[in-house]
Design a protein around this motif. Structure first.
Motif, mmCIF file in Angstrom:
data_model
loop_
_atom_site.group_PDB
_atom_site.id
_atom_site.type_symbol
_atom_site.label_atom_id
_atom_site.label_comp_id
_atom_site.label_asym_id
_atom_site.label_seq_id
_atom_site.Cartn_x
_atom_site.Cartn_y
_atom_site.Cartn_z
ATOM 1 N N LYS A 8 16.220 -22.157 76.000
ATOM 2 C CA LYS A 8 15.832 -23.419 75.355
ATOM 3 C C LYS A 8 15.551 -23.249 73.856
ATOM 4 C CE LYS A 8 14.004 -25.450 79.596
ATOM 5 N NZ LYS A 8 15.158 -26.358 79.737
ATOM 6 N N THR A 10 15.830 -23.888 70.063
ATOM 7 C CA THR A 10 16.147 -24.946 69.113
ATOM 8 C C THR A 10 15.826 -24.453 67.712
ATOM 9 O OG1 THR A 10 15.761 -26.734 70.698
ATOM 10 C CG2 THR A 10 15.591 -27.300 68.371
ATOM 11 N N HIS A 20 20.413 -26.690 69.486
ATOM 12 C CA HIS A 20 19.539 -27.478 70.350
ATOM 13 C C HIS A 20 19.627 -26.997 71.793
ATOM 14 C CE1 HIS A 20 17.386 -30.807 72.115
ATOM 15 N NE2 HIS A 20 18.422 -31.075 72.884
ATOM 16 N N ASP A 21 18.478 -26.616 72.332
ATOM 17 C CA ASP A 21 18.361 -26.294 73.758
ATOM 18 C C ASP A 21 19.404 -25.264 74.205
ATOM 19 O OD1 ASP A 21 17.008 -26.572 76.149
ATOM 20 O OD2 ASP A 21 18.378 -28.108 76.903
ATOM 21 N N VAL A 22 19.504 -24.172 73.449
ATOM 22 C CA VAL A 22 20.482 -23.124 73.744
ATOM 23 C C VAL A 22 19.901 -22.152 74.763
ATOM 24 C CG1 VAL A 22 21.698 -21.125 72.783
ATOM 25 C CG2 VAL A 22 21.629 -23.292 71.516
ATOM 26 N N THR A 212 25.047 -26.420 70.801
ATOM 27 C CA THR A 212 24.440 -26.042 72.063
ATOM 28 C C THR A 212 25.491 -25.275 72.852
ATOM 29 O OG1 THR A 212 23.095 -26.827 73.927
ATOM 30 C CG2 THR A 212 25.083 -28.090 73.396
#
Length: 251
Positions: A8, A10, A20-22, A212
């Protein structure tokens, strides 16, 4: 065994969200290509993972621990364009810098350290340039020197930001031979890569990124026409199913 776990993540520059939310996990002994369009956050991902740019949120663990506790096991080759090549030093000194974790700061390298650095230069076909100022080397030669610096660390996990960008064919073959050798020794390597034509030949895992994670997994499973179209959008034209041939077209 998972050697790297990103959850997650960011990341922002000023007010612009770049990642974002990787989330993804990297298995030991894999050779992973990080692939995506320009501006997708590939270099930012490496910098955030390596604590060079603070994330807004999320977590990163190395071998089940923190970067600070495991950094001696980690090697990094930055983009060639981010390096000050006018700095007055020669190729051997650059490679020796990779041993500072063993030498210790404010201490001089010993004959053994310099011999180890020379051995790494020789492995990259650069021993005859050991005394050459780095500003006098070609782009491909500079990249070989920086790879030698990473190799001399004898890390378990390597990050490389476009090591094949702008190099000649011989250097590209030499670099990939070394990366595959590292993989065979059980090392783990992550490479930001831009040439879609060579992905299937070079990597056994692929991480498709566009701010992402689009897909991540084995190359056979992930590197498909459908996933590439989702990653690149209208900027990608797949010439043949199976991604044997792809062509990037600008809009």
């Amino acid at each position: 065994m998972t050697v790297l776990s990103v959850q997650k993540l960011t990341v922002s520059y000023r007010k612009n969200t770049v990642l974002h939310d990787v989330s993804f996990d990297i298995p030991q002994g894999s050779l992973t290509g990080i692939v995506g369009p320009n501006g997708a956050g590939k270099s930012t991902l490496l910098k955030s993972i390596l604590d060079l740019h603070p994330p807004v949120s999320g977590s990163v663990t190395f071998f089940g621990s923190t970067f600070q506790k495991q950094k001696k096991r980690i090697g990094y080759v930055p983009q060639r364009g981010s390096v000050d090549w006018d700095f007055p030093t020669n190729a051997l000194d650059v490679v020796t810098m990779g041993l500072y974790g063993q030498i210790g700061w404010l201490k001089w390298p010993t004959r053994r350290h310099r011999a180890k650095a020379m051995e790494a230069l020789e492995k990259m076909g650069m021993s005859e340039y050991a005394d050459r100022q780095i500003s006098q080397l070609s782009g491909g030669q500079q990249q070989r020197v920086f790879l030698a610096r990473a190799l001399v660390q004898e890390a378990d996990l390597y990050f490389m930001d476009e090591p094949l960008a702008g190099v000649d064919a011989a250097t590209e073959r030499a670099i990939m031979a070394i990366l595959k050798e590292l993989k065979e020794k059980g090392k783990t390597v992550m490479v930001v890569h831009h040439d879609l034509q060579t992905v299937k030949d070079y990597f056994d895992h692929v991480l498709l990124l566009n701010h992402t994670v689009i897909k991540h997994g084995t190359t056979e499973e992930v590197f498909t026409a459908k996933n590439l179209t989702e990653t690149y959008g209208g900027t990608l034209k797949v010439m043949k199913e199976g991604v044997d041939h792809v062509q990037l077209i600008t809009q």
